[in-house]
Design a protein around this motif. Structure first.
Motif, PDB file in Angstrom:
ATOM      1  N   GLU A 144       0.817  -1.210   0.000  1.00  0.00           N
ATOM      2  CA  GLU A 144       0.000   0.000   0.000  1.00  0.00           C
ATOM      3  C   GLU A 144       0.853   1.264   0.000  1.00  0.00           C
ATOM      4  OE1 GLU A 144      -3.936   1.421   2.460  1.00  0.00           O
ATOM      5  OE2 GLU A 144      -2.328   0.405   3.568  1.00  0.00           O
ATOM      6  N   GLY A 145       1.896   1.298   0.814  1.00  0.00           N
ATOM      7  CA  GLY A 145       2.744   2.487   0.895  1.00  0.00           C
ATOM      8  C   GLY A 145       3.451   2.791  -0.414  1.00  0.00           C
ATOM      9  N   VAL A 146       3.858   1.755  -1.140  1.00  0.00           N
ATOM     10  CA  VAL A 146       4.500   1.959  -2.445  1.00  0.00           C
ATOM     11  C   VAL A 146       3.505   2.588  -3.416  1.00  0.00           C
ATOM     12  CG1 VAL A 146       5.546   0.788  -4.433  1.00  0.00           C
ATOM     13  CG2 VAL A 146       6.184   0.116  -2.097  1.00  0.00           C
ATOM     14  N   LEU A 147       2.268   2.115  -3.402  1.00  0.00           N
ATOM     15  CA  LEU A 147       1.234   2.700  -4.269  1.00  0.00           C
ATOM     16  C   LEU A 147       0.993   4.162  -3.914  1.00  0.00           C
ATOM     17  CD1 LEU A 147      -1.259  -0.305  -4.287  1.00  0.00           C
ATOM     18  CD2 LEU A 147       0.235   0.406  -6.167  1.00  0.00           C
ATOM     19  N   ILE A 148       0.935   4.452  -2.627  1.00  0.00           N
ATOM     20  CA  ILE A 148       0.744   5.834  -2.169  1.00  0.00           C
ATOM     21  C   ILE A 148       1.909   6.702  -2.620  1.00  0.00           C
ATOM     22  CG2 ILE A 148       0.657   7.313  -0.114  1.00  0.00           C
ATOM     23  CD1 ILE A 148      -0.980   4.974   1.195  1.00  0.00           C
ATOM     24  N   ASP A 149       3.142   6.208  -2.463  1.00  0.00           N
ATOM     25  CA  ASP A 149       4.315   6.969  -2.905  1.00  0.00           C
ATOM     26  C   ASP A 149       4.264   7.242  -4.406  1.00  0.00           C
ATOM     27  OD1 ASP A 149       5.321   7.053  -0.321  1.00  0.00           O
ATOM     28  OD2 ASP A 149       6.752   5.412  -0.639  1.00  0.00           O
ATOM     29  N   ILE A 161       1.583   7.531  -6.263  1.00  0.00           N
ATOM     30  CA  ILE A 161       0.544   8.541  -6.498  1.00  0.00           C
ATOM     31  C   ILE A 161       1.068   9.923  -6.136  1.00  0.00           C
ATOM     32  CG2 ILE A 161      -1.742   9.355  -5.761  1.00  0.00           C
ATOM     33  CD1 ILE A 161      -2.471   6.313  -5.444  1.00  0.00           C
ATOM     34  N   HIS A 162       1.732  10.039  -5.008  1.00  0.00           N
ATOM     35  CA  HIS A 162       2.313  11.332  -4.611  1.00  0.00           C
ATOM     36  C   HIS A 162       3.314  11.818  -5.657  1.00  0.00           C
ATOM     37  CE1 HIS A 162       1.530  10.721  -0.008  1.00  0.00           C
ATOM     38  NE2 HIS A 162       0.421  10.849  -0.703  1.00  0.00           N
ATOM     39  N   ALA A 178      -4.600   9.789  -0.690  1.00  0.00           N
ATOM     40  CA  ALA A 178      -3.481  10.075  -1.591  1.00  0.00           C
ATOM     41  C   ALA A 178      -3.988  10.602  -2.926  1.00  0.00           C
ATOM     42  CB  ALA A 178      -2.629   8.826  -1.801  1.00  0.00           C
ATOM     43  N   ILE A 179      -5.037   9.991  -3.451  1.00  0.00           N
ATOM     44  CA  ILE A 179      -5.615  10.447  -4.721  1.00  0.00           C
ATOM     45  C   ILE A 179      -6.149  11.865  -4.577  1.00  0.00           C
ATOM     46  CG2 ILE A 179      -7.483  10.074  -6.378  1.00  0.00           C
ATOM     47  CD1 ILE A 179      -7.172   7.024  -5.641  1.00  0.00           C
ATOM     48  N   LEU A 180      -6.876  12.108  -3.506  1.00  0.00           N
ATOM     49  CA  LEU A 180      -7.419  13.452  -3.275  1.00  0.00           C
ATOM     50  C   LEU A 180      -6.295  14.471  -3.101  1.00  0.00           C
ATOM     51  CD1 LEU A 180     -10.381  12.518  -0.923  1.00  0.00           C
ATOM     52  CD2 LEU A 180     -10.541  13.327  -3.293  1.00  0.00           C
ATOM     53  N   SER A 181      -5.227  14.087  -2.426  1.00  0.00           N
ATOM     54  CA  SER A 181      -4.098  14.992  -2.201  1.00  0.00           C
ATOM     55  C   SER A 181      -3.327  15.275  -3.487  1.00  0.00           C
ATOM     56  CB  SER A 181      -3.137  14.396  -1.164  1.00  0.00           C
ATOM     57  OG  SER A 181      -3.785  14.275   0.076  1.00  0.00           O
ATOM     58  N   ALA A 182      -3.212  14.276  -4.349  1.00  0.00           N
ATOM     59  CA  ALA A 182      -2.467  14.451  -5.601  1.00  0.00           C
ATOM     60  C   ALA A 182      -3.253  15.276  -6.613  1.00  0.00           C
ATOM     61  CB  ALA A 182      -2.112  13.096  -6.196  1.00  0.00           C
ATOM     62  N   GLU A 183      -4.555  15.359  -6.419  1.00  0.00           N
ATOM     63  CA  GLU A 183      -5.428  16.143  -7.292  1.00  0.00           C
ATOM     64  C   GLU A 183      -5.306  15.720  -8.754  1.00  0.00           C
ATOM     65  OE1 GLU A 183      -4.252  20.136  -6.198  1.00  0.00           O
ATOM     66  OE2 GLU A 183      -5.744  20.174  -4.593  1.00  0.00           O
ATOM     67  N   LEU A 184      -5.255  14.401  -8.970  1.00  0.00           N
ATOM     68  CA  LEU A 184      -5.220  13.840 -10.316  1.00  0.00           C
ATOM     69  C   LEU A 184      -6.575  13.243 -10.660  1.00  0.00           C
ATOM     70  CD1 LEU A 184      -1.912  11.758 -10.191  1.00  0.00           C
ATOM     71  CD2 LEU A 184      -2.316  13.842 -11.496  1.00  0.00           C
ATOM     72  N   PRO A 185      -7.091  13.510 -11.859  1.00  0.00           N
ATOM     73  CA  PRO A 185      -8.302  12.776 -12.248  1.00  0.00           C
ATOM     74  C   PRO A 185      -7.964  11.288 -12.255  1.00  0.00           C
ATOM     75  CG  PRO A 185      -7.406  14.027 -14.117  1.00  0.00           C
ATOM     76  CD  PRO A 185      -6.599  14.383 -12.913  1.00  0.00           C
ATOM     77  N   THR A 186      -8.828  10.507 -11.627  1.00  0.00           N
ATOM     78  CA  THR A 186      -8.555   9.087 -11.414  1.00  0.00           C
ATOM     79  C   THR A 186      -9.723   8.242 -11.891  1.00  0.00           C
ATOM     80  OG1 THR A 186      -7.158   9.577  -9.507  1.00  0.00           O
ATOM     81  CG2 THR A 186      -8.056   7.345  -9.637  1.00  0.00           C
ATOM     82  N   ILE A 187      -9.393   7.142 -12.558  1.00  0.00           N
ATOM     83  CA  ILE A 187     -10.396   6.146 -12.921  1.00  0.00           C
ATOM     84  C   ILE A 187     -10.098   4.889 -12.115  1.00  0.00           C
ATOM     85  CG2 ILE A 187     -11.272   4.633 -14.747  1.00  0.00           C
ATOM     86  CD1 ILE A 187     -10.725   6.925 -16.724  1.00  0.00           C
ATOM     87  N   ARG A 199     -17.051  -6.478  -1.269  1.00  0.00           N
ATOM     88  CA  ARG A 199     -16.437  -5.843  -2.441  1.00  0.00           C
ATOM     89  C   ARG A 199     -17.305  -4.728  -3.024  1.00  0.00           C
ATOM     90  NH1 ARG A 199     -11.982  -9.015  -3.836  1.00  0.00           N
ATOM     91  NH2 ARG A 199     -12.184 -11.189  -3.214  1.00  0.00           N
ATOM     92  N   HIS A 200     -18.499  -4.556  -2.528  1.00  0.00           N
ATOM     93  CA  HIS A 200     -19.400  -3.541  -3.064  1.00  0.00           C
ATOM     94  C   HIS A 200     -19.037  -2.137  -2.596  1.00  0.00           C
ATOM     95  CE1 HIS A 200     -22.717  -6.836  -3.553  1.00  0.00           C
ATOM     96  NE2 HIS A 200     -21.591  -7.125  -4.180  1.00  0.00           N
ATOM     97  N   ARG A 201     -18.278  -2.032  -1.528  1.00  0.00           N
ATOM     98  CA  ARG A 201     -17.868  -0.722  -1.012  1.00  0.00           C
ATOM     99  C   ARG A 201     -16.497  -0.357  -1.556  1.00  0.00           C
ATOM    100  NH1 ARG A 201     -18.212   1.825   4.898  1.00  0.00           N
ATOM    101  NH2 ARG A 201     -17.436   3.838   4.267  1.00  0.00           N
ATOM    102  N   SER A 202     -16.391   0.846  -2.100  1.00  0.00           N
ATOM    103  CA  SER A 202     -15.125   1.322  -2.643  1.00  0.00           C
ATOM    104  C   SER A 202     -14.778   2.672  -2.051  1.00  0.00           C
ATOM    105  CB  SER A 202     -15.214   1.456  -4.163  1.00  0.00           C
ATOM    106  OG  SER A 202     -14.093   2.166  -4.651  1.00  0.00           O
ATOM    107  N   TYR A 203     -13.603   2.734  -1.426  1.00  0.00           N
ATOM    108  CA  TYR A 203     -13.092   4.029  -0.979  1.00  0.00           C
ATOM    109  C   TYR A 203     -12.519   4.809  -2.153  1.00  0.00           C
ATOM    110  CZ  TYR A 203     -13.698   2.606   3.856  1.00  0.00           C
ATOM    111  OH  TYR A 203     -14.242   2.211   5.052  1.00  0.00           O
ATOM    112  N   ILE A 204     -11.991   4.104  -3.139  1.00  0.00           N
ATOM    113  CA  ILE A 204     -11.381   4.754  -4.296  1.00  0.00           C
ATOM    114  C   ILE A 204     -12.438   5.512  -5.105  1.00  0.00           C
ATOM    115  CG2 ILE A 204     -10.006   4.389  -6.397  1.00  0.00           C
ATOM    116  CD1 ILE A 204      -8.612   3.673  -3.643  1.00  0.00           C
TER     117      ILE A 204
END
Length: 145
Positions: free
Chosen positions: A54-59, A61-62, A88-97, A111-116
């Motif tokens: 998870e931390g690598v993915l966050i890094d 994105i940053h 991280a996505i919100l902080s990077a302010e990148l449009p994300t799919i 699996r029906h709940r998504s934070y992303i």
């Protein structure tokens, strides 16, 4: 040239071997090759990466902030658990799919709940490897608008 980051989360390195009835038989390397062909046709540049951490993915994105124009994220199981990835996505302010090979809404209830999805401009799921092409086309169109 427009740059798009494509990130893949945990267990996606096992595509082609792991539960082929759910995730198909294409490997992540085959999906990456397909994405590179699509990117060339769309005249965009991509960076394609996978991590089980998870931390690598966050890094990643940053680091994409100010470098990439958009993010396509198949966060795997982190989709349903990671507030940190959402932040991280919100902080990077990148449009994300948000992207999934399987239809997460036809699977187990957890699996029906998504934070992303809360941080994404859209969600593509259930189309197998073709979902990556759909996501690249959608992102290119969004960025051109």
């Amino acid at each position: 040239m427009t740059h798009i980051l494509i990130l893949n989360g945990p267990n996606l390195n096992l595509l082609g071997q792991r539960q082929p009835d759910t995730y198909g038989t294409a490997t992540l390397a085959e999906i990456e090759a397909q994405c590179r062909q699509t990117a060339t046709a769309l005249q965009v540049e991509i960076d394609f990466a996978q991590s089980n951490h998870e931390g690598v993915l966050i890094d990643r994105i940053h680091a994409a902030r100010g470098v990439s124009a958009g993010l396509i994220l198949n966060a795997g199981a982190y989709t349903h658990t990671s507030i940190a990835l959402m932040d991280a996505i919100l902080s990077a302010e990148l449009p994300t799919i948000e992207l999934h090979l399987s239809n997460i809404h036809a699977r187990e209830g957890f699996r029906h709940r998504s934070y992303i999805a809360r941080a994404a401009i859209g969600v593509i799921c259930g189309f197998g490897p073709a979902g990556y092409d759909l996501a690249l086309h959608a992102m290119a169109r969004h960025l051109a608008a």
